[in-house]
Scaffold this active site. Structure first.
Site, short mmCIF file in Angstrom:
data_model
loop_
_atom_site.label_atom_id
_atom_site.label_comp_id
_atom_site.label_asym_id
_atom_site.label_seq_id
_atom_site.Cartn_x
_atom_site.Cartn_y
_atom_site.Cartn_z
N TYR A 119 0.85 -1.18 0.01
CA TYR A 119 0.06 -0.01 0.05
C TYR A 119 0.74 1.27 -0.09
CZ TYR A 119 -4.69 -1.91 0.80
OH TYR A 119 -5.78 -2.52 0.81
N LYS B 235 3.05 -15.34 2.37
CA LYS B 235 3.41 -16.04 1.30
C LYS B 235 4.97 -16.33 1.01
CE LYS B 235 1.72 -18.12 -2.74
NZ LYS B 235 0.94 -19.06 -2.81
N ASP C 131 -3.08 -18.41 0.44
CA ASP C 131 -3.89 -18.99 -0.35
C ASP C 131 -4.59 -20.30 0.53
OD1 ASP C 131 -1.38 -20.47 -0.07
OD2 ASP C 131 -1.48 -21.17 -2.30
N ASP D 125 -6.21 -7.13 4.31
CA ASP D 125 -7.47 -6.38 3.64
C ASP D 125 -8.32 -7.55 2.99
OD1 ASP D 125 -8.90 -4.27 2.47
OD2 ASP D 125 -8.17 -4.90 0.22
N ASP E 214 -12.21 -9.26 4.88
CA ASP E 214 -13.49 -9.00 4.16
C ASP E 214 -14.15 -10.43 4.18
OD1 ASP E 214 -13.40 -6.14 3.29
OD2 ASP E 214 -14.09 -6.88 1.60
C1 IPM Z 1 -10.15 -1.18 4.12
C2 IPM Z 1 -10.42 -0.60 2.55
C3 IPM Z 1 -9.30 0.50 2.16
C4 IPM Z 1 -8.35 -0.64 2.18
C5 IPM Z 1 -9.70 1.21 1.08
C6 IPM Z 1 -10.85 1.81 1.03
C7 IPM Z 1 -8.28 1.77 0.73
O1 IPM Z 1 -11.00 -1.61 1.85
O2 IPM Z 1 -10.23 -0.54 5.15
O3 IPM Z 1 -10.25 -2.31 4.04
O4 IPM Z 1 -7.89 -1.27 1.21
O5 IPM Z 1 -7.35 -0.46 3.27
MN MN Z 2 -10.86 -3.65 2.40
#
Ligand code: IPM
Ligand code: MN
Length: 359
Positions: A142, A191, A223, A247, A251
């Site tokens: 990032y 990884k 993975d 990230d 999710d």
């Molecule tokens: C998160 C979001 C952010 C990230 C984006 C919006 C920059 O997806 O906080 O997980 O990738 O960190």
């Molecule tokens: Mn995210």
């Protein structure tokens, strides 16, 4: 206690979920004898509209002068066509870097009363699910060198994944400390079969682990971890991983709780400073419609009380109030089942504040 908070309502449903969260915090203040001083500041799309930039210096300064930051959400269709480095989301990256928020805690908790929302088979999550992703937040790909260049195959773009030992060490310490307060298990995800930066990651995590002999450390490749997360998520307790893997995995973990509208997060700096925000985004499609679930932001405020201010009892009270409102059968549309009448954002905040008062 008097607590100075920088509040960033942001875009989309951000202002609504923040409004309900302040309602709940004010009730906590009343019941437990604390005062909250809020300074509202702009970041994200709304800051672009007013100042032409998503993260004005004034916002950074006010955040730095506060004890903690509470954020709703940033982004929306209106700003979707801006170039990558001018998008509202860049405000988040800027805040993380400027405020030194290197440790991102994303708990994924399956609320028993919402177990039906989990898309996995019931037997896979039987007995509940309670894990936390500890994501490195200010390093890796990032924030690494990036750019464009010419190659044999024509124009190309690159982003560099780089980790300093110290960056890995400090996030590993957060994960092991957390594991000591939970079930003493850390899964480190990398990884290392391919990436040099992952081999360094794995070596440093093992070094830190030696200082925590009671904690069991497992190393998994990303993975495999992504696969295990849906095959048997209950094996996980604390997961520590890099910015980009965290990230993605967070999710995935949030999806298996079935309710992204319920999940809080904390981004912590050295010391007690932190920024607290829901995991969900700005949901422009339902902005202003009194449909958003404010629970993730309200639970983020609970994390703030616990981690920045050491107010465990007050944090517990918020979490218990959320559980009570759910147990009483109240649901915003995102978590209501077919045929159930849903309640709105404001009503949800009212009920949670009332539950705190009664407790
Ligand atoms: C998160 C979001 C952010 C990230 C984006 C919006 C920059 O997806 O906080 O997980 O990738 O960190
Ligand atoms: Mn995210």
């Amino acid at each position: 206690m008097n607590m100075k908070l920088a509040v960033i309502p942001g875009d989309g449903i951000g202002p609504e979920v923040i409004r309900e969260t302040l309602k709940v915090l004010d009730e906590v203040g009343k019941q437990y004898g604390h005062t909250f001083e809020y300074t509202k500041v702009l970041a994200g799309g709304c800051a672009i509209d007013v100042h032409g930039q998503c993260l004005p210096q004034e916002t950074i300064d006010i955040c730095k002068a506060s004890d903690a930051v509470l954020l709703g959400a940033v982004g929306g269709w209106k700003w979707d066509n801006l170039p990558g480095n001018e998008r509202p989301e860049m405000a988040l990256l800027g805040l993380r870097k400027e405020l030194g928020l290197f440790a991102n805690l994303r708990p994924a908790l399956l609320f028993e009363v919402l177990a039906d929302a989990c898309p996995l088979k019931a037997e896979i999550v039987e007995g509940g699910l309670d894990l936390v992703v500890v994501r490195e937040l200010t390093g890796g790909i990032y924030f690494g060198e990036k750019g464009l260049k010419d190659t044999d195959l024509g124009p190309a773009a690159y982003d560099v994944e780089q980790y300093a030992e110290e960056e890995v060490r400090r996030i590993a310490e957060v994960a092991f400390d957390m594991a000591m307060k939970r079930s003493k298990k850390v899964a480190s995800v990398d990884k290392a079969n391919v990436l040099e930066s992952s081999r360094l990651w794995r070596r440093i995590v093992a070094e830190v682990g030696e200082r925590y002999p009671e904690v069991e450390l497992n190393n998994l490749y990303i993975d495999n971890a992504a696969m295990q997360m849906v095959r048997n998520p209950k094996q996980f307790d604390v997961i520590v991983t890099s910015n980009i893997f965290g990230d993605i995995l967070s999710d995935e973990a949030s999806m298996i709780t079935g309710s992204i509208g319920m999940l809080p997060s904390a981004s912590l700096a050295k010391g007690n400073f932190g920024m607290y925000e829901p995991v969900h985004g700005s949901a422009p499609d339902i902005a202003g419609a009194d449909m958003a679930n404010p629970m993730a932001t309200i639970l983020s405020a609970a994390m703030m009380l616990r981690y920045t201010f050491g107010l465990g009892k007050e944090a517990d009270a918020i979490e218990a109030a959320v559980k009570k409102v759910l147990a009483d059968g109240h649901r915003t549309p995102d978590i209501a089942e077919e045929g159930e009448t849903a309640i709105g954002t404001a009503k949800t905040g009212d009920l949670i504040a009332a539950a705190i008062k009664m407790a």
